[in-house]
Structure formats: structure tokens, C-alpha cells
Design a protein around this motif. Structure first.
Motif, mmCIF file in Angstrom:
data_model
loop_
_atom_site.group_PDB
_atom_site.id
_atom_site.type_symbol
_atom_site.label_atom_id
_atom_site.label_comp_id
_atom_site.label_asym_id
_atom_site.label_seq_id
_atom_site.Cartn_x
_atom_site.Cartn_y
_atom_site.Cartn_z
ATOM 1 N N ALA A 125 38.927 3.560 -66.576
ATOM 2 C CA ALA A 125 37.720 3.667 -67.400
ATOM 3 C C ALA A 125 36.757 4.722 -66.853
ATOM 4 C CB ALA A 125 37.025 2.313 -67.481
ATOM 5 N N TYR A 126 36.618 4.787 -65.534
ATOM 6 C CA TYR A 126 35.710 5.759 -64.925
ATOM 7 C C TYR A 126 36.175 7.186 -65.234
ATOM 8 C CZ TYR A 126 32.701 7.841 -61.290
ATOM 9 O OH TYR A 126 31.752 8.587 -60.605
ATOM 10 N N ALA A 128 38.073 8.172 -67.572
ATOM 11 C CA ALA A 128 38.028 8.440 -69.012
ATOM 12 C C ALA A 128 36.638 8.898 -69.443
ATOM 13 C CB ALA A 128 38.432 7.187 -69.790
ATOM 14 N N VAL A 129 35.613 8.259 -68.891
ATOM 15 C CA VAL A 129 34.238 8.643 -69.228
ATOM 16 C C VAL A 129 33.938 10.052 -68.718
ATOM 17 C CG1 VAL A 129 31.855 8.203 -68.510
ATOM 18 C CG2 VAL A 129 33.207 6.369 -69.527
ATOM 19 N N ILE A 130 34.337 10.346 -67.492
ATOM 20 C CA ILE A 130 34.115 11.685 -66.945
ATOM 21 C C ILE A 130 34.833 12.726 -67.796
ATOM 22 C CG2 ILE A 130 34.464 13.189 -64.948
ATOM 23 C CD1 ILE A 130 32.307 11.024 -64.553
ATOM 24 N N GLY A 131 36.057 12.419 -68.195
ATOM 25 C CA GLY A 131 36.827 13.346 -69.025
ATOM 26 C C GLY A 131 36.187 13.568 -70.378
ATOM 27 N N GLN A 132 35.659 12.505 -70.978
ATOM 28 C CA GLN A 132 35.017 12.646 -72.289
ATOM 29 C C GLN A 132 33.744 13.492 -72.200
ATOM 30 O OE1 GLN A 132 34.452 8.903 -74.274
ATOM 31 N NE2 GLN A 132 33.519 9.827 -76.102
ATOM 32 N N LEU A 133 32.943 13.273 -71.168
ATOM 33 C CA LEU A 133 31.738 14.094 -70.990
ATOM 34 C C LEU A 133 32.107 15.556 -70.750
ATOM 35 C CD1 LEU A 133 29.574 11.733 -68.736
ATOM 36 C CD2 LEU A 133 29.081 12.408 -71.097
ATOM 37 N N ARG A 134 33.161 15.781 -69.987
ATOM 38 C CA ARG A 134 33.583 17.160 -69.717
ATOM 39 C C ARG A 134 34.033 17.841 -71.006
ATOM 40 N NH1 ARG A 134 35.906 16.554 -65.137
ATOM 41 N NH2 ARG A 134 34.260 17.653 -63.997
ATOM 42 N N ALA A 135 34.681 17.094 -71.869
ATOM 43 C CA ALA A 135 35.216 17.679 -73.099
ATOM 44 C C ALA A 135 34.168 17.820 -74.189
ATOM 45 C CB ALA A 135 36.382 16.826 -73.600
ATOM 46 N N ASP A 155 25.959 -7.791 -71.200
ATOM 47 C CA ASP A 155 27.414 -7.736 -71.373
ATOM 48 C C ASP A 155 27.834 -6.318 -71.723
ATOM 49 O OD1 ASP A 155 30.041 -8.555 -71.594
ATOM 50 O OD2 ASP A 155 29.824 -9.235 -73.667
ATOM 51 N N TRP A 156 27.799 -5.445 -70.714
ATOM 52 C CA TRP A 156 28.082 -4.030 -70.928
ATOM 53 C C TRP A 156 29.558 -3.797 -71.223
ATOM 54 C CZ3 TRP A 156 25.184 -1.138 -66.368
ATOM 55 C CH2 TRP A 156 23.817 -1.182 -66.617
ATOM 56 N N SER A 157 29.821 -2.758 -72.014
ATOM 57 C CA SER A 157 31.194 -2.319 -72.248
ATOM 58 C C SER A 157 31.710 -1.601 -71.000
ATOM 59 C CB SER A 157 31.237 -1.366 -73.440
ATOM 60 O OG SER A 157 30.591 -0.139 -73.103
ATOM 61 N N ALA A 158 33.009 -1.391 -70.954
ATOM 62 C CA ALA A 158 33.609 -0.690 -69.812
ATOM 63 C C ALA A 158 33.066 0.728 -69.696
ATOM 64 C CB ALA A 158 35.134 -0.671 -69.955
ATOM 65 N N SER A 159 32.872 1.407 -70.843
ATOM 66 C CA SER A 159 32.364 2.778 -70.782
ATOM 67 C C SER A 159 30.929 2.812 -70.271
ATOM 68 C CB SER A 159 32.466 3.441 -72.158
ATOM 69 O OG SER A 159 31.748 2.709 -73.134
ATOM 70 N N LYS A 160 30.105 1.822 -70.634
ATOM 71 C CA LYS A 160 28.733 1.757 -70.145
ATOM 72 C C LYS A 160 28.714 1.497 -68.638
ATOM 73 C CE LYS A 160 24.175 1.108 -70.194
ATOM 74 N NZ LYS A 160 23.206 2.226 -70.277
ATOM 75 N N VAL A 161 29.542 0.553 -68.181
ATOM 76 C CA VAL A 161 29.632 0.286 -66.744
ATOM 77 C C VAL A 161 30.074 1.542 -66.001
ATOM 78 C CG1 VAL A 161 30.804 -1.058 -64.949
ATOM 79 C CG2 VAL A 161 30.115 -2.160 -67.082
ATOM 80 N N ALA A 162 31.066 2.227 -66.537
ATOM 81 C CA ALA A 162 31.606 3.417 -65.876
ATOM 82 C C ALA A 162 30.568 4.522 -65.787
ATOM 83 C CB ALA A 162 32.843 3.904 -66.620
ATOM 84 N N VAL A 163 29.861 4.783 -66.874
ATOM 85 C CA VAL A 163 28.919 5.898 -66.854
ATOM 86 C C VAL A 163 27.699 5.567 -65.991
ATOM 87 C CG1 VAL A 163 27.497 5.351 -68.917
ATOM 88 C CG2 VAL A 163 27.984 7.744 -68.298
ATOM 89 N N GLU A 164 27.293 4.300 -65.954
ATOM 90 C CA GLU A 164 26.189 3.926 -65.070
ATOM 91 C C GLU A 164 26.604 4.032 -63.604
ATOM 92 O OE1 GLU A 164 22.899 3.006 -65.479
ATOM 93 O OE2 GLU A 164 23.101 3.725 -67.533
#
Length: 388
Positions: A125-126, A128-135, A155-164
Motif C-alpha cells: 500500500a505504501y 502504491a501511494v508513492i507510485g500514484q503521486l509520482r505518476a 477508520d482510515w483507508s489503507a491509502s490514507k494510512v500510507a500517505v500519512e
């Protein structure tokens, strides 16, 4: 371990300390309008963010209190365009000058060592978030795949936890707030290249932040200065001797204090601001210091049950003549600014309170002011007349 306080180099009266604090915080002397909102941010070193919006959000109220009726959109533009600022954990969630990015390396390292996360993060998940921001460039948590799982607010989503988590680590930066949502981008894009490093060791970071806090406060105790960027007391102790701050003794203060040498070099004088203050303004955000300097007890009652509030949901202290002379809990009803609960220290507070209310009303687009309740009914007719 108990450390021996250093021998004071200067004695200050309580009045000296109060005026030094006011000047350091931008409330005494002519405001630097050319430097504008960015100048206020650099001068203070941190502007606290908060979700509450009554007249305006706190990060808008802070420059307004110092500069006057700067446009609200101009405030956000000043903070968030041209890579001049970033959001990170300082006194709380704060807007910080981009120049201070290297000096929060100690906190980024601490988060990496001891993350203390209360959310599990699925494998991948971590990255994936970095890759999406890069793209895709800067995105909100919603755009990254959703901020919540659909349950309670925590109750954060996985993407919210990862980006935080990436934000804490310094791989991602909050580059603006959009509809009060954080907008995230990669640090490698958002932070100027000459600042994008974690080369400074913890001691140098802390020394810099202690010096900055001392400059922003003018004079303060160990607790005052440490609280500014929420560092630990022992971290303050380890670096204060090399920070450039001078030990001083302040009349009526029962704890040792330190002052910015520049603040001691000239007598603080000039015109005092008359204004309403956000409860999160750095002049008053530390309640014990506010009471010590101004003899004024203040607490935010937004999270106090309504029936137990004394001064109201978002009571804003009145600053005038270098003193705190009352407070008002404001609200907006159409084109009217409503003072739901208002307190005055005495007759001398009437004229400045009326001035501050009129100016605040005009700033937020109201053309009338109405007072609902005061703690001094005997002064209400004079206040109503002054508002007319």
C-alpha cells in the motif's frame, strides 16, 4: 537529572517582558505590509491549523490580527503557492516556512524509528501511494483511493494510512489544503533542492528550533520555548546554552527565562494593535504563559459541553493597548456578525471592543454587529452606542 539554572544576564520587569513578547509576535510597532502574510509566517515560524471556522479559520485569523484586513484568499495563496511553505507537526499541525524543512529532520527520523501507528498497513500500500503521486502529481487522500473505509472518522483507508505515514517520514509533503483536505505531493517535487535533505543531526535541528522559538516569543521560560515546536524539556536543556538565547530574570516569574538578544537590544515601542485573537494564535496558545504575561485566564471551550461553557464555543480574546481586555464568542448570521457572549474588563474596553468587532465584521463581509449577551449589562448601552 536536575540542571542548575544559568546565572541571569539581565533583569526584566513584568511590563518589559510583556512588551517584548508583543513586539516579537508582531503586535507592537508598524506591521510589515510589504512582507505580508509570508512575512508573518517567517517571523512567527509556525502558524497553527485547526478545523474550526467561525469568522474564519485560525490560519487566516493569525495574519489578519497582525496585518489587518488582508484578503482571505490572499492568505491561502501566500501560504501555498511558489513553494514557500509546508504543513507538518510542530506546535500542532502547522503551516511552516519551507526554509525550516531541514530543521524538522529530527522529527522525521523519530517517526521512522518509532512510528507508533494504530493502523495496519497492507503489503504494497505504501509503495502504491508513492507510485500514484509520482505518476499523477499532487492528490488528496480521496483522489488516492479514499480517505476512509466507511466507518468512524478514525477508520482510515489503507491509502490514507500510507500517505500519512509517508508525510511523517518526509517522503511526502502536504503542499496545500483544498476544501480542508490535505493535498499531498512527493517531497522531491515540493521542496526546493537545496533544502531537501536530512543532513542536520538532532542537536543542530533542536538548537535551531529553540533559537527560532526564542525569537518568536521574545522572552520565555523553558516550558514556553519548548512548547512552541513541542520539543521535550530535556531536548531544550541539551541545546539552550548553544542556542544564542540569553538567560534573564523576569519580575514575578518563578521559573528561569531566556530572551532573544535582539529583543533586549532596543526598547519595545510603537503602536499597539487592536484586534480579536484566534485561541490558537501563538501569542496566547500556551495558557500558563498567557496568564503569566497578561493576567488573563483563557481556555478554548469548543470541546466543553455547551451547558458548562463560560465564555462560549470559540471565544476570541480582545487585544488592545498591549493588554487582553475581554473576549467575544462570534458567529455569523447572514450579513450580521453576532457577539453571542461578550465580556469586558471594564469601561476602557468598550471602545476597542467596538472597533475590533466592526473591523472583523467588515473583513468577513458583514455590515452589522449585534450583541446578544454580555457579562457587564451596565456597559451594554455604551457598547451598543459605540457600535452604532
Amino acid at each position: 537529572m536536575t540542571t542548575t539554572p544559568p546565572r541571569p544576564t539581565t533583569d526584566l520587569s513584568a511590563d518589559d517582558a510583556r512588551r517584548i513578547a508583543l513586539r516579537a509576535q508582531g503586535f507592537l510597532g508598524a506591521p510589515d505590509r510589504r512582507a505580508g502574510v509570508r512575512g508573518v509566517l517567517r517571523h512567527l515560524g509556525a502558524v497553527q491549523l485547526d478545523t474550526i471556522s467561525v469568522l474564519a479559520r485560525s490560519h487566516e485569523l493569525v495574519p489578519y490580527a497582525r496585518l489587518g484586513a488582508v484578503g482571505r484568499q490572499a492568505v491561502d495563496t501566500a501560504y501555498w503557492t511558489g513553494r514557500h511553505a509546508f504543513e507538518y507537526w510542530s506546535h500542532a499541525a502547522c503551516v511552516l516556512p519551507i526554509e525550516e524543512w531541514p530543521h524538522f529532520a529530527f522529527r522525521r527520523r523519530a517517526y521512522r524509528r518509532s512510528p507508533q501507528w494504530h493502523h495496519d498497513l497492507p503489503d504494497g500500500a505504501y509503495d502504491a501511494v508513492i507510485g500514484q503521486l509520482r505518476a499523477e502529481g499532487p492528490l488528496t487522500a480521496t483522489e488516492l483511493g479514499g480517505a476512509k473505509n466507511g466507518g468512524e472518522w478514525w477508520d482510515w483507508s489503507a491509502s490514507k494510512v500510507a500517505v500519512e505515514r509517508a508525510l511523517m517520514y518526509g517522503e511526502v509533503v502536504c503542499v496545500e489544503r483544498r476544501g480542508w483536505k490535505r493535498v499531498y505531493d512527493l517531497a522531491e517535487r515540493a521542496v526546493p533542492a537545496d533544502l531537501l535533505h536530512d543532513e542536520l543531526d538532532d542537536t543542530e535541528c533542536l538548537r535551531r528550533l529553540v533559537r527560532l522559538a526564542g525569537q518568536a516569543l521574545g522572552v520565555g521560560t523553558r516550558a514556553d520555548i519548548a512548547d512552541y515546536h513541542r520539543i521535550k524539556g530535556e531536548q531544550f536543556d541539551a541545546v539552550v546554552a548553544d542556542s544564542g538565547l540569553l538567560p534573564v530574570r523576569v519580575e514575578g516569574w518563578d521559573k528561569p527565562a531566556w530572551a532573544d538578544p535582539a529583543a533586549l537590544a532596543s526598547e519595545p515601542r510603537g503602536r499597539h494593535r487592536t484586534t480579536l485573537l484566534s485561541p490558537f494564535d501563538s501569542l496566547i496558545w500556551e495558557r500558563a504563559r498567557t496568564e503569566r504575561i497578561f493576567g488573563f485566564t483563557h481556555r478554548l471551550e469548543a470541546y466543553v459541553p455547551k451547558q458548562k461553557r463560560v465564555h462560549g464555543y470559540f471565544a476570541m480574546p480582545l487585544l488592545a493597548g498591549g493588554r487582553l481586555l475581554g473576549r467575544v464568542d462570534p458567529a455569523r448570521e447572514g450579513g450580521t456578525l453576532v457577539a453571542r457572549q461578550l465580556s469586558l474588563t471594564g469601561p476602557k474596553a468598550i471602545a476597542p471592543m467596538a472597533q475590533a468587532l466592526r473591523e472583523a465584521a467588515e473583513w468577513v463581509g458583514c455590515d452589522a454587529v449585534r450583541v446578544e449577551r454580555t457579562d457587564r449589562p451596565d456597559l451594554t448601552p455604551a457598547l451598543t452606542a459605540a457600535l452604532a
